[in-house]
Motif scaffolding. Structure first.
Motif, mmCIF file in Angstrom:
data_model
loop_
_atom_site.group_PDB
_atom_site.id
_atom_site.type_symbol
_atom_site.label_atom_id
_atom_site.label_comp_id
_atom_site.label_asym_id
_atom_site.label_seq_id
_atom_site.Cartn_x
_atom_site.Cartn_y
_atom_site.Cartn_z
ATOM 1 N N PHE A 34 1.199 -1.324 -0.179
ATOM 2 C CA PHE A 34 0.290 -0.012 -0.094
ATOM 3 C C PHE A 34 0.810 0.975 0.014
ATOM 4 O O PHE A 34 1.986 1.153 0.874
ATOM 5 C CB PHE A 34 -1.215 0.043 1.449
ATOM 6 N N ASP A 35 0.361 1.918 -1.254
ATOM 7 C CA ASP A 35 1.615 3.525 -0.906
ATOM 8 C C ASP A 35 1.303 4.453 0.911
ATOM 9 O O ASP A 35 0.078 4.292 1.191
ATOM 10 C CB ASP A 35 0.370 4.414 -2.175
ATOM 11 N N PRO A 36 2.262 4.454 1.716
ATOM 12 C CA PRO A 36 2.244 5.213 2.934
ATOM 13 C C PRO A 36 1.710 6.682 2.948
ATOM 14 O O PRO A 36 1.019 6.597 4.136
ATOM 15 C CB PRO A 36 3.641 5.201 2.907
ATOM 16 N N PHE A 37 1.644 6.955 2.132
ATOM 17 C CA PHE A 37 0.950 9.012 1.591
ATOM 18 C C PHE A 37 -0.661 7.735 1.848
ATOM 19 O O PHE A 37 -1.466 9.456 2.119
ATOM 20 C CB PHE A 37 1.341 9.322 0.767
ATOM 21 N N THR A 38 -0.941 7.609 0.280
ATOM 22 C CA THR A 38 -2.121 8.010 0.284
ATOM 23 C C THR A 38 -3.236 6.491 0.471
ATOM 24 O O THR A 38 -4.036 6.788 1.331
ATOM 25 C CB THR A 38 -2.496 7.587 -1.476
ATOM 26 N N GLY A 39 -2.548 5.582 0.896
ATOM 27 C CA GLY A 39 -2.950 3.348 1.472
ATOM 28 C C GLY A 39 -4.271 3.199 0.666
ATOM 29 O O GLY A 39 -4.596 1.903 0.667
ATOM 30 N N GLU A 40 -3.711 4.020 -0.702
ATOM 31 C CA GLU A 40 -4.056 2.775 -1.765
ATOM 32 C C GLU A 40 -3.419 1.966 -1.998
ATOM 33 O O GLU A 40 -2.197 2.138 -1.878
ATOM 34 C CB GLU A 40 -4.222 3.921 -3.166
#
Length: 46
Positions: A34-40
């Motif tokens: 998961f992207d740590p900045f967006t959670g996507e």
């Protein structure tokens, strides 16, 4: 001169150090799911 105990200690220390190095390497090479900045979810292209 008895080297049996000494070799045992050196081998145990080597194994401990190797396990620590392996754990550190795994942390550096982990893939993010998961992207740590967006959670996507991270796609295969990233």
């Amino acid at each position: 001169m008895d080297t049996v105990g000494r070799n045992k200690k050196v081998i145990a220390e080597y194994i401990r150090n190797q396990l620590t190095e392996d754990k550190n390497y795994e942390q550096l090479t982990m893939k993010e799911l998961f992207d740590p900045f967006t959670g996507e979810s991270v796609g295969k292209g990233k």
